[in-house]
Design a protein around this motif. Structure first.
Motif, mmCIF file in Angstrom:
data_model
loop_
_atom_site.group_PDB
_atom_site.id
_atom_site.type_symbol
_atom_site.label_atom_id
_atom_site.label_comp_id
_atom_site.label_asym_id
_atom_site.label_seq_id
_atom_site.Cartn_x
_atom_site.Cartn_y
_atom_site.Cartn_z
ATOM 1 N N TYR A 1 0.856 -1.183 0.000
ATOM 2 C CA TYR A 1 0.000 0.000 0.000
ATOM 3 C C TYR A 1 0.890 1.230 0.000
ATOM 4 N N GLU A 2 0.650 2.130 -0.941
ATOM 5 C CA GLU A 2 1.480 3.327 -1.038
ATOM 6 C C GLU A 2 0.697 4.605 -0.770
ATOM 7 N N GLY A 3 -0.476 4.437 -0.177
ATOM 8 C CA GLY A 3 -1.310 5.599 0.137
ATOM 9 C C GLY A 3 -0.855 6.309 1.396
ATOM 10 N N ASN A 4 -1.642 7.290 1.794
ATOM 11 C CA ASN A 4 -1.302 8.120 2.945
ATOM 12 C C ASN A 4 -1.989 7.716 4.239
ATOM 13 N N ASP A 5 -2.886 6.752 4.183
ATOM 14 C CA ASP A 5 -3.619 6.326 5.378
ATOM 15 C C ASP A 5 -2.751 5.360 6.181
ATOM 16 N N SER A 6 -2.222 5.817 7.293
ATOM 17 C CA SER A 6 -1.307 4.989 8.096
ATOM 18 C C SER A 6 -2.010 3.834 8.797
#
Length: 167
Positions: free
Chosen positions: A70-75
């Protein structure tokens, strides 16, 4: 004297000492917010026979047999892999040297001993899976041995050909 039965019982006893650690790790994994592109989880066992060690790592996979990241911003979103346990010693030589063990005991009792070892490892991990509540995970989850051709589906504890899980 070393027998196949007491060798396997010793493995089971040594693994059992680490069950609480595994159950705790699996309970934590159940809480993960898995990335929507993950199709299944592979709990892969890496066996190190030279030092009688087992390590287990969970990989998040897609149906193409690729690890998902996953390379999104939601940690809070999880994808990738995580260590479950590293270098657990499943057997300790007491009476014999490693060469003597391999040449005289293991070679004489192979392949039966190999199958019994895999059964012991799988049974142990499956018990930890059940104790942790792993069955509540919606993702299909498998216990596999690195570079093997079969997988144990954890919810129903059945072996399948590795290729079947990718369908």
């Amino acid at each position: 004297m070393l027998t196949v039965d007491n060798y396997i019982e010793s493995i089971k006893d040594n693994l059992e000492k680490h069950s609480d650690l595994i159950v705790g790790k699996l309970k934590n994994i159940i809480t993960y917010n898995f990335f929507s592109e993950i199709d299944l989880l592979d709990f892969t066992a890496f066996i190190e026979p030279a030092n009688f060690g087992i390590s287990i790592r969970m990989f998040s996979m897609d149906r193409e047999a690729n690890e998902v990241f996953y390379e999104g911003n939601d940690s809070t979103v999880f994808a990738g892999s995580v260590d479950i346990v590293s270098d657990v010693i499943y057997y300790q030589l007491i009476e014999n040297s490693l060469d003597d063990f391999i040449d005289n005991f293991y070679e004489e009792n192979y392949p039966a001993i190999y199958e019994l070892e895999q059964k012991a490892f799988t049974g142990w991990f499956s018990q930890c899976w059940k104790k942790s509540g792993g069955d509540i995970l919606k993702l299909p989850s498998f216990f596999v041995f690195h570079d093997d051709t079969k997988s144990n589906e954890l919810k129903n504890n059945q072996w399948i050909d590795d290729e079947e899980k990718w369908l």
